[in-house]
Structure formats: C-alpha cells, structure tokens
Design an enzyme around this catalytic site. Structure first.
Site, PDB file in Angstrom:
ATOM      1  N   ASP A  90       0.820  -1.215   0.000  1.00  0.00           N
ATOM      2  CA  ASP A  90       0.000   0.000   0.000  1.00  0.00           C
ATOM      3  C   ASP A  90       0.850   1.261   0.000  1.00  0.00           C
ATOM      4  O   ASP A  90       2.032   1.259   0.353  1.00  0.00           O
ATOM      5  CB  ASP A  90      -0.939   0.013   1.204  1.00  0.00           C
ATOM      6  N   GLU A 151      -0.224  -1.347   5.690  1.00  0.00           N
ATOM      7  CA  GLU A 151       0.898  -1.024   6.578  1.00  0.00           C
ATOM      8  C   GLU A 151       0.846   0.429   7.029  1.00  0.00           C
ATOM      9  O   GLU A 151       1.118   0.745   8.188  1.00  0.00           O
ATOM     10  CB  GLU A 151       2.223  -1.315   5.864  1.00  0.00           C
TER      11      GLU A 151
END
Length: 387
Positions: A90, A151
């Site tokens: 991400d 994350e």
C-alpha cells in the site's frame, strides 16, 4: 552491459529496467486497504520468476480488498535456510494519475500526487533482483517475499498476518529514508493513549453556571504533560483533539489521542503513566472526570550488531561498493511486528525522501542500489550457509 562487483548477481541488476519497473508499479493505485490492483499485478509478474503465491485473509479484519501476499521461490539449493524480503503493497495516499518526473538523477511526481516510493521502490527492487539472480545463474537458497497490506495505517496487515503460511525465519525489510547501506538494528516500543475528558455541557446564555468546560480541563492536563523529546530514547505526542458541539455550548466532553515511542519498555510505561496522571489531576482540580485507554501498537526489537543477518548485509554492501552503517530509529515498520511474531529481521535504508507528501522523491542511485543490495544479500546468504 553489466557492471562488475564482487557480487556477480548485483552486476546483472539493470538500471533502466529497474527504473521503468518502479515507475510502472508506482502508477498502480493502491492506497491502504485497497491493494487489489497491486496484488493482481504481482500475480502476473512473480510466477514468471518461479514464485509460488498464496494469500492470507488478513483483509477480513479491516474490510480490505485483499490479504497479505506470501511468495515462495525454492532456489537452487534447498539445504540453505530460506531468506525473506518484506515490504508493503500500500501507499499512504492514492497515486492515481501519477506523472513521474526525472530531474538530475532524482525521481519525483509532478507535485499533484505522492510518488509512492514508500515502498514501491523496495517492491520493484525485489523483482529486479530476482531477475538478476536468475539471469546471473548464481546458486541460491529458497527466497520468500512477505508483502503486506494496510501497513501505512499502523502495520495492520502484519498484525493480522497468518504466520503459519511463512516458512522463513530470517529476513530484511527495505523501508527507511536512509541511503542504501543503512542498517537499523533497533526499533521502538509504541503505544497510543486516549483520553475522554468530561465536564458538563451548558448553554452560555441560559445556564452557564451549570457548565464545566471540558476544554479547560484538557488544557490544564496538556500543560502538565511532558511532551516532545523526553530523552534520547523516548518521544511523546498528543496529535488528536475532538470535541464541542456549537459555539454557544460550553463543551462537556473532549477526546484526545496521543502516542509514545521508546526504545525502553520501562520508559514507555513511565511516560504513559505521567500523561495519565497529568490529565487525572487536571480533572480532579476542575471537578471533572477522565477515562484513559492505552492501546499497544507494537513491540520494540533489538538485534545484536554481530548477528548473522547484520554480518551478511555488511558483507553484501561492501560487495556492491556501498558503505554500510548500523543505527537505530524511533520510526515504526513491519519489522517491529514480524519480530514480535517470532521472525528475525532488520530494516534497511532504501533512500526515499519527504514521504507522505507531494514532495516525495527517490534518487535513481538509491533505487538501483536497493536492487543490487537485494541481489548481493541473496548471494551472500548462500555463501555464508553453503556446506
């Protein structure tokens, strides 16, 4: 044309291919919990390099699109202990319509989006390094990629990882703003602290005498707290304040959120206690109340500087003519959570700058060195463990 290093595999890392691969990956829109396009891209790329892919169901815990991706490559010698490389899929913000600009050896966005070097730089480098390993025909043990989701929102994907799917015990995570050669062997403990401060709501014109301003209580508590850099090992911050209804209403409730990080668990706990006592005393002084909730984010890690992982990266860095150095950071990464769950890993620098902003950038030198160091690590890990 290849560049000759002491690491044969690193010589096969192709700068042009890696830069183009990074730009291609950076343009794939995949903000936190929306990584399905990134995963789909990797499902096409990684099997061509010999990886077997599996996904866990971490996303079901936070309504995400896809789980963590674990990719396994058997290597050429399965007697070698497997080595993993991890990063997150991400980005902190969308990269939709990303327009990259390369100027004086630095890759930027056009200023209307983030670049996504955090951490598509590592992702691209891992792919190119594996291509180089295969093309160079160097022997190597099994390689595992642990690619997490969500994350940026607080290491969430790693927290919900299905660790039963992971075969490796040792690895590296390129995810730091330090230039390639940075070796982070110590990371912090971190906890959030939440305060719900209550006074008594009242209208300023109709019943002001009944009011007890929760903002005043909270302000007193904040002024009594030790915040900022507590010492060289500990940081504390209040970053969220929410409350109030109307300008004509004395606020009866305010919520505050903060965070403490420290290399020492004892100092972390002591700082949390100091903040809690400061707000409790303020509430008592102004006849209000406060509810306090402490939420553990992640545990710290501390890897010995003579550990096998550290020695391997030292040797590998020297093999690509990069100067290695050991340090510690109060920044958090998936490294914290993976170590907490029984894996042993360290964070390495890959040189992105001004992350989480439209000024984000990475030098081509750092990008390429990330690929070279990944390849050199795989090669050096084999040399250290071969029989």
């Amino acid at each position: 044309m290849t560049i000759e290093f002491a690491s044969k595999a690193a010589s096969y890392v192709n700068e042009e291919k890696l830069v183009q691969l990074f730009l291609e990956m950076a343009k794939i829109n995949g903000p936190s919990s929306k990584e399905s396009r990134v995963a789909a891209y990797l499902e096409q790329v990684l099997p061509k390099l010999g990886f077997q892919l599996t996904f866990d169901q971490a996303h079901q815990h936070f309504n995400g699109e896809v789980g963590n991706l674990i990719a396994w490559h058997p290597g050429t010698d399965e007697t070698i202990p497997p080595l993993f490389f991890s990063t997150h899929m991400d980005t902190v913000l969308p990269t939709e319509n990303l327009q990259p600009i390369i100027k004086d050896g630095i890759i930027y966005s056009d200023g209307t989006t983030i670049l996504g070097a955090d951490d598509r730089a590592a992702l691209a480098a891992y792919v190119e390094a594996m291509r180089a390993i295969i093309e160079s025909d160097v022997p190597h043990g099994p390689i595992e990629l642990i690619l997490t989701v969500n994350e940026q929102a607080g290491l969430v994907g790693a927290k919900y990882m299905d660790y039963n799917k992971i075969k490796s015990k040792n690895g590296y995570i390129f995810d730091s703003s330090g230039d390639v050669g940075q070796i982070i062997i110590q990371g912090p403990y971190s906890s959030r602290i939440w305060f719900t401060v209550k006074g008594n709501a009242a209208h300023i014109a109709l019943n002001a005498d009944a009011g007890n301003n929760a903002f005043i209580i909270a302000a007193e508590g904040l002024l009594s707290m030790e915040l900022g850099e507590i010492d060289r090992e500990t940081l504390a911050n209040i970053g969220i304040i929410n409350g109030g209804e109307l300008t004509s209403i004395i606020p009866g409730t305010v919520t505050l959120g903060g965070e403490v990080r420290s290399f020492s668990k004892e100092k972390l706990d002591a700082q949390l206690q100091q903040m809690q006592l400061a707000m409790e005393r303020a509430a008592q002084k102004f006849q209000g109340t406060v509810e306090v909730r402490i939420e553990e984010k992640y545990l710290g890690f501390d890897i010995a500087d003579d550990a096998n992982l550290v020695k391997t990266v030292m040797e590998a860095a020297n093999n690509i003519c990069v100067t290695p150095y050991v340090t510690k950071t109060l920044g958090g990464a998936d490294t914290n959570v993976l170590n907490e769950h029984g894996l042993t890993c360290i964070t390495l620098g890959n040189g992105f700058q001004n992350i989480h902003s439209f000024r984000e950038n990475i030098s081509i030198e750092n990008l390429v060195n990330t690929g070279r160091l990944t390849a050199a690590l795989i090669e050096q890990w084999y040399e250290r463990h071969k029989k």
